[in-house]
Design a protein around this motif. Structure first.
Motif, PDB file in Angstrom:
ATOM      1  N   UNK A  19      31.455  35.260  45.759  1.00 49.47           N
ATOM      2  CA  UNK A  19      32.283  35.369  46.961  1.00 49.47           C
ATOM      3  C   UNK A  19      33.530  36.210  46.694  1.00 49.47           C
ATOM      4  N   UNK A  20      34.109  36.051  45.510  1.00 53.15           N
ATOM      5  CA  UNK A  20      35.287  36.839  45.153  1.00 53.15           C
ATOM      6  C   UNK A  20      34.945  38.323  45.071  1.00 53.15           C
ATOM      7  N   UNK A  21      33.765  38.633  44.526  1.00 58.09           N
ATOM      8  CA  UNK A  21      33.334  40.027  44.415  1.00 58.09           C
ATOM      9  C   UNK A  21      33.160  40.657  45.795  1.00 58.09           C
ATOM     10  N   UNK A  22      32.491  39.952  46.702  1.00 57.33           N
ATOM     11  CA  UNK A  22      32.286  40.495  48.054  1.00 57.33           C
ATOM     12  C   UNK A  22      33.625  40.701  48.765  1.00 57.33           C
ATOM     13  N   UNK A  23      34.525  39.745  48.594  1.00 62.46           N
ATOM     14  CA  UNK A  23      35.854  39.875  49.200  1.00 62.46           C
ATOM     15  C   UNK A  23      36.599  41.075  48.643  1.00 62.46           C
ATOM     16  N   UNK A  24      36.497  41.308  47.345  1.00 63.24           N
ATOM     17  CA  UNK A  24      37.229  42.413  46.726  1.00 63.24           C
ATOM     18  C   UNK A  24      36.672  43.763  47.182  1.00 63.24           C
ATOM     19  N   UNK A  25      35.351  43.859  47.336  1.00 63.23           N
ATOM     20  CA  UNK A  25      34.766  45.088  47.877  1.00 63.23           C
ATOM     21  C   UNK A  25      35.366  45.401  49.251  1.00 63.23           C
ATOM     22  N   UNK A  58      34.999  60.091  38.632  1.00 60.93           N
ATOM     23  CA  UNK A  58      35.559  58.999  37.839  1.00 60.93           C
ATOM     24  C   UNK A  58      34.844  57.720  38.234  1.00 60.93           C
ATOM     25  N   UNK A  59      34.290  57.009  37.250  1.00 57.92           N
ATOM     26  CA  UNK A  59      33.583  55.749  37.486  1.00 57.92           C
ATOM     27  C   UNK A  59      34.469  54.597  37.012  1.00 57.92           C
ATOM     28  N   UNK A  60      34.708  53.643  37.907  1.00 57.97           N
ATOM     29  CA  UNK A  60      35.577  52.513  37.593  1.00 57.97           C
ATOM     30  C   UNK A  60      34.823  51.213  37.841  1.00 57.97           C
ATOM     31  N   UNK A  61      34.950  50.269  36.915  1.00 61.73           N
ATOM     32  CA  UNK A  61      34.413  48.921  37.099  1.00 61.73           C
ATOM     33  C   UNK A  61      35.559  47.931  37.020  1.00 61.73           C
ATOM     34  N   UNK A  62      35.715  47.144  38.064  1.00 63.34           N
ATOM     35  CA  UNK A  62      36.793  46.165  38.136  1.00 63.34           C
ATOM     36  C   UNK A  62      36.229  44.774  37.876  1.00 63.34           C
ATOM     37  N   UNK A  63      36.699  44.140  36.810  1.00 63.52           N
ATOM     38  CA  UNK A  63      36.397  42.738  36.530  1.00 63.52           C
ATOM     39  C   UNK A  63      37.584  41.900  36.983  1.00 63.52           C
ATOM     40  N   UNK A  64      37.322  40.679  37.399  1.00 65.72           N
ATOM     41  CA  UNK A  64      38.385  39.789  37.852  1.00 65.72           C
ATOM     42  C   UNK A  64      38.637  38.733  36.788  1.00 65.72           C
ATOM     43  N   UNK A  65      39.885  38.348  36.617  1.00 65.52           N
ATOM     44  CA  UNK A  65      40.196  37.381  35.578  1.00 65.52           C
ATOM     45  C   UNK A  65      41.287  36.415  35.990  1.00 65.52           C
ATOM     46  N   UNK A  66      41.307  35.271  35.322  1.00 66.15           N
ATOM     47  CA  UNK A  66      42.375  34.287  35.471  1.00 66.15           C
ATOM     48  C   UNK A  66      42.953  34.053  34.085  1.00 66.15           C
ATOM     49  N   UNK A  67      44.247  34.246  33.958  1.00 64.64           N
ATOM     50  CA  UNK A  67      44.903  34.167  32.648  1.00 64.64           C
ATOM     51  C   UNK A  67      44.999  32.725  32.169  1.00 64.64           C
ATOM     52  N   UNK A  68      44.804  32.542  30.866  1.00 65.35           N
ATOM     53  CA  UNK A  68      44.972  31.228  30.253  1.00 65.35           C
ATOM     54  C   UNK A  68      46.433  31.082  29.820  1.00 65.35           C
ATOM     55  N   UNK A  69      47.222  30.417  30.640  1.00 64.28           N
ATOM     56  CA  UNK A  69      48.641  30.255  30.353  1.00 64.28           C
ATOM     57  C   UNK A  69      49.341  31.600  30.344  1.00 64.28           C
ATOM     58  N   UNK A  70      50.153  31.829  29.302  1.00 66.46           N
ATOM     59  CA  UNK A  70      50.852  33.111  29.143  1.00 66.46           C
ATOM     60  C   UNK A  70      50.242  33.938  28.014  1.00 66.46           C
ATOM     61  N   UNK A  71      48.976  33.690  27.724  1.00 67.28           N
ATOM     62  CA  UNK A  71      48.335  34.328  26.576  1.00 67.28           C
ATOM     63  C   UNK A  71      47.660  35.632  26.961  1.00 67.28           C
ATOM     64  N   UNK A  72      47.031  36.266  25.980  1.00 61.02           N
ATOM     65  CA  UNK A  72      46.245  37.478  26.200  1.00 61.02           C
ATOM     66  C   UNK A  72      44.765  37.154  26.386  1.00 61.02           C
ATOM     67  N   UNK A  73      44.445  35.902  26.619  1.00 60.54           N
ATOM     68  CA  UNK A  73      43.071  35.471  26.838  1.00 60.54           C
ATOM     69  C   UNK A  73      42.879  35.129  28.314  1.00 60.54           C
ATOM     70  N   UNK A  74      41.760  35.559  28.849  1.00 58.19           N
ATOM     71  CA  UNK A  74      41.452  35.342  30.259  1.00 58.19           C
ATOM     72  C   UNK A  74      40.042  34.773  30.384  1.00 58.19           C
ATOM     73  N   UNK A  75      39.780  34.140  31.502  1.00 56.16           N
ATOM     74  CA  UNK A  75      38.392  33.909  31.908  1.00 56.16           C
ATOM     75  C   UNK A  75      38.092  34.989  32.938  1.00 56.16           C
ATOM     76  N   UNK A  76      36.883  35.525  32.907  1.00 54.99           N
ATOM     77  CA  UNK A  76      36.609  36.697  33.737  1.00 54.99           C
ATOM     78  C   UNK A  76      35.271  36.571  34.447  1.00 54.99           C
TER      79      UNK A  76
END
Length: 343
Positions: free
Chosen positions: A128-134, A172-190
């Motif tokens: 659903x998030x992907x369709x919304x972002x398109x 130019x080919x672009x692929x957009x992944x969506x993520x949610x950050x884990x706290x203030x770290x450099x790790x995300x769930x995507x």
């Protein structure tokens, strides 16, 4: 060009979503080989970006780790919970509190809660998030300055937003992944897919792409102008195409070596020696049937790379876990290693 394009998108997104209860896209982060400097192709390169999503007013994201073990790697669900906005509501009459306002008043509101739009149950849904972002990209495009000289073509994708922009012979080919950050770290769930044949739409795999990009940026600041560490990785990535070893496995080995061998010893004169080191590292890992992940469980990363405690202390995943389970796969991997060395 990709950074400027995505920055312009983010600016327009902010205006479109200013009074909505949809997730808020943040500034895109360039990740992967194209932004790390070792892409194997220049013409067909895909510029991959991670767009962090933050919850809209009245909502909060909570990450719940999947412990079923049915999918490889570390996977999470993003639970969406309403939060009290009564204090803010007193300052702004247009703000509703999804916890304390009557249901009838909430139903009359033109903008439904995030739980009713992009979620399945209480969890943020990738599809659903992907369709919304398109739809968001399509709506924002005409407001971008690039729209006057470039043409936009949206491409099909299930867990990301892919598009191509062209201007004459330039593309130019672009692929957009969506993520949610884990706290203030450099790790995300995507939204990236897992290795499984089927990934549930409410499952968000943990990604280390931002941490790895920052590692290469850290190395670049230390590297002399004649460093060939990226050329070494580029050569290896080309050599394993069509073989059982993935580009990510080669990248992992090179990152381990860059973390132990000073970057000053990756110059042109040491190129063949470093190439031999990578093959020797691969050989040892094949005999042990174990290639440790570079980020998870690594206590020796540069200080600028911020890991959550549960990532820093976790047991490092074995990228060669299939070789432990399948003797035939291990035999094939050893054969391909010798072919790779000869090549």
């Amino acid at each position: 060009v990709t950074r400027v394009l995505m920055d312009n998108f983010t600016f327009v997104f902010g205006h479109i979503l200013s009074n909505s209860f949809h997730p808020v896209p943040q500034i895109a982060i360039g990740v992967g080989s194209a932004f790390e400097g070792w892409s194997t192709r220049e013409k067909d390169v895909v510029y991959r970006v991670l767009v962090p999503l933050t919850p809209p007013p009245g909502h909060a994201f909570h990450l719940e780790m999947d412990t079923s073990g049915q999918l490889p790697g570390r996977n999470f669900c993003v639970r969406v919970e309403p939060v009290c906005t009564c204090t803010r509501e007193q300052q702004d009459e247009n703000v509703l509190c999804f916890l304390h306002h009557p249901e009838e008043q909430l139903r009359r509101n033109e903008e439904p809660s995030l739980l009713h739009t992009l979620c399945t149950g209480f969890y943020l849904d990738v599809d659903k998030t992907t369709r919304w972002f398109y739809q968001l990209v399509r709506a924002a495009w005409l407001a971008l300055p690039q729209a006057h000289t470039w043409e936009l073509m949206l491409l099909p994708s299930s867990r990301s937003c892919k598009f191509k922009v062209t201007r004459g012979r330039e593309s130019l080919m672009v692929e957009v992944l969506f993520g949610v950050q884990e706290g203030n770290s450099d790790i995300y769930v995507s939204s990236q897919p897992t290795e499984a044949l089927f990934t549930p739409s409410t499952m968000w795999p943990e990604t280390y792409a931002v941490a790895e990009m920052k590692f290469f940026r850290h190395i670049a600041r230390q590297a002399p102008p004649d460093s060939w560490h990226l050329k070494c990785l580029q050569l290896l990535a080309r050599a394993v195409v069509g073989r059982g070893f993935s580009k990510y496995m080669m990248k992992t080995i090179v990152m381990h070596l860059l973390n132990t061998i000073p970057v000053s010893r990756w110059g042109r004169r040491q190129f063949l020696r470093r190439l031999g080191d990578t093959l020797q590292y691969l050989r040892v890992c094949l005999h042990k049937k174990c290639l440790d992940h570079f980020v998870v469980g690594n206590q020796k990363l540069p200080e600028e790379i911020i890991l959550p405690p549960h990532v820093k202390t976790a047991q490092s995943p074995n990228l060669f876990y299939r070789l432990e389970q399948d003797p035939d796969a291990h035999t094939m991997a050893m054969r391909e290693y010798h072919e790779l060395g000869e090549r």
